[in-house]
Design an enzyme around this catalytic site. Structure first.
Site, PDB file in Angstrom:
ATOM      1  N   GLY A  84      22.768 -44.903  -9.246  1.00  0.00           N
ATOM      2  CA  GLY A  84      21.552 -44.092  -9.338  1.00  0.00           C
ATOM      3  C   GLY A  84      20.466 -44.390  -9.812  1.00  0.00           C
ATOM      4  N   SER A  85      19.970 -45.305 -11.049  1.00  0.00           N
ATOM      5  CA  SER A  85      19.175 -45.087 -12.125  1.00  0.00           C
ATOM      6  C   SER A  85      17.698 -45.351 -11.204  1.00  0.00           C
ATOM      7  CB  SER A  85      19.362 -46.322 -13.089  1.00  0.00           C
ATOM      8  OG  SER A  85      19.431 -47.077 -12.435  1.00  0.00           O
ATOM      9  N   ASN A  86      17.628 -46.186 -10.186  1.00  0.00           N
ATOM     10  CA  ASN A  86      16.283 -46.705  -9.495  1.00  0.00           C
ATOM     11  C   ASN A  86      16.274 -45.577  -8.770  1.00  0.00           C
ATOM     12  OD1 ASN A  86      15.427 -49.684  -9.854  1.00  0.00           O
ATOM     13  ND2 ASN A  86      17.643 -50.420  -9.598  1.00  0.00           N
ATOM     14  N   HIS A 121      16.228 -55.790  -5.823  1.00  0.00           N
ATOM     15  CA  HIS A 121      17.686 -57.064  -6.290  1.00  0.00           C
ATOM     16  C   HIS A 121      16.976 -58.179  -8.261  1.00  0.00           C
ATOM     17  CE1 HIS A 121      20.227 -60.791  -5.749  1.00  0.00           C
ATOM     18  NE2 HIS A 121      20.096 -61.495  -6.897  1.00  0.00           N
ATOM     19  N   LEU A 167      26.968 -53.928   3.209  1.00  0.00           N
ATOM     20  CA  LEU A 167      26.389 -54.672   3.816  1.00  0.00           C
ATOM     21  C   LEU A 167      25.739 -54.145   5.485  1.00  0.00           C
ATOM     22  CD1 LEU A 167      27.520 -58.049   4.305  1.00  0.00           C
ATOM     23  CD2 LEU A 167      25.781 -57.238   3.643  1.00  0.00           C
ATOM     24  N   ASN A 204      14.761 -53.668  -0.444  1.00  0.00           N
ATOM     25  CA  ASN A 204      15.813 -53.818  -1.279  1.00  0.00           C
ATOM     26  C   ASN A 204      14.492 -54.323  -2.348  1.00  0.00           C
ATOM     27  OD1 ASN A 204      18.106 -53.947  -1.945  1.00  0.00           O
ATOM     28  ND2 ASN A 204      18.517 -56.038  -2.198  1.00  0.00           N
ATOM     29  N   MET A 243      25.705 -51.207  -1.759  1.00  0.00           N
ATOM     30  CA  MET A 243      26.618 -52.287  -2.452  1.00  0.00           C
ATOM     31  C   MET A 243      27.358 -51.951  -0.682  1.00  0.00           C
ATOM     32  SD  MET A 243      25.890 -52.952  -4.971  1.00  0.00           S
ATOM     33  CE  MET A 243      27.216 -53.950  -5.029  1.00  0.00           C
TER      34      MET A 243
END
Ligand code: GRF
Length: 203
Positions: free
Chosen positions: A13-15, A110, A93, A108, A91
């Site tokens: 959860g760093s983002n 990436h 889908l 999202n 993680m």
């Protein structure tokens, strides 16, 4: 109107933290009101609790299908009147059900320059391939994995002396800078999708 944001995260959860911090020192133009995870042990859930954000965990293994799992998630999203879903290391889908309900309202991040190095190991794959330049992509989510319209990309160079670890560190630093910027653009209604392209409208 300020947007109500749900962050979906499966891990560290760093983002998520970067988004929370951005809203402390600046303004995303929206509020993170929910952190959702498919993993009970995700550190992201702890971060949410620390910042008094509602955290929700649902175990996908308790459902017959991914759609059934998403029906439960959708109930919480409706309860919180969520406008935007931000995937941050989620993680699991998504199915066309959730994607359809939140069409053009799911972002999202990436850790590579899409469409290169799609999939779950974007950082390692780019490093091992030997590219000199990789980076970070923020994109809308549609039914095709890692293929939705691109909002923002930023480069990260791979130096001769970079190890996988410090390349990874550089990627994360850039992620933490650009994800809040992209979320802010969304919250300010400044993103317009035209086919595959995303136009950024002036302030
Ligand atoms: C990030 O590298 C992101 O690009 C990828 O998953 C990772 C999540 O990291 N989708 P964190 O949980 O936000 O620290």
């Amino acid at each position: 109107m300020r947007k109500k944001i749900a962050v979906f995260a499966s891990g560290f959860g760093s983002n998520l933290q970067a988004l929370i911090d951005f809203n402390t020192t600046g303004d995303l133009g929206g509020d993170i009101v929910l952190v959702f995870s498919n993993e009970s042990k995700a550190f992201a859930l702890k971060r949410a609790e620390k910042h008094k954000i509602r955290s929700a965990f649902i175990d996908p293994s308790g459902f017959a299908s991914r759609q059934d799992f998403e029906v439960e998630i959708l109930k919480i999203l409706k309860e919180e009147k969520i406008d935007l879903i931000v995937l941050a290391g989620y993680m699991f889908l998504l199915t066309p059900l959730l994607i359809g309900e939140y069409r053009n309202r799911i972002l999202n991040i990436h850790p590579a320059l899409l469409p290169s190095f799609e999939g779950t190991h974007g950082i390692k794959d780019a490093f091992e391939y030997g590219v000199r330049l990789s980076g970070v992509t923020v994109h809308f989510v549609d039914e095709e994995l890692d293929r939705g319209p691109i909002i923002m990309q930023a480069p990260v160079f791979i130096g001769q002396d970079d190890s996988l670890d410090n390349f990874e560190e550089k990627i994360h630093q850039v992620e933490h800078k650009i994800y809040p910027q992209a979320v802010k653009l969304f919250c300010g209604d400044r993103l317009r999708i035209k086919g595959r392209k995303v136009e950024i409208l002036p302030e």
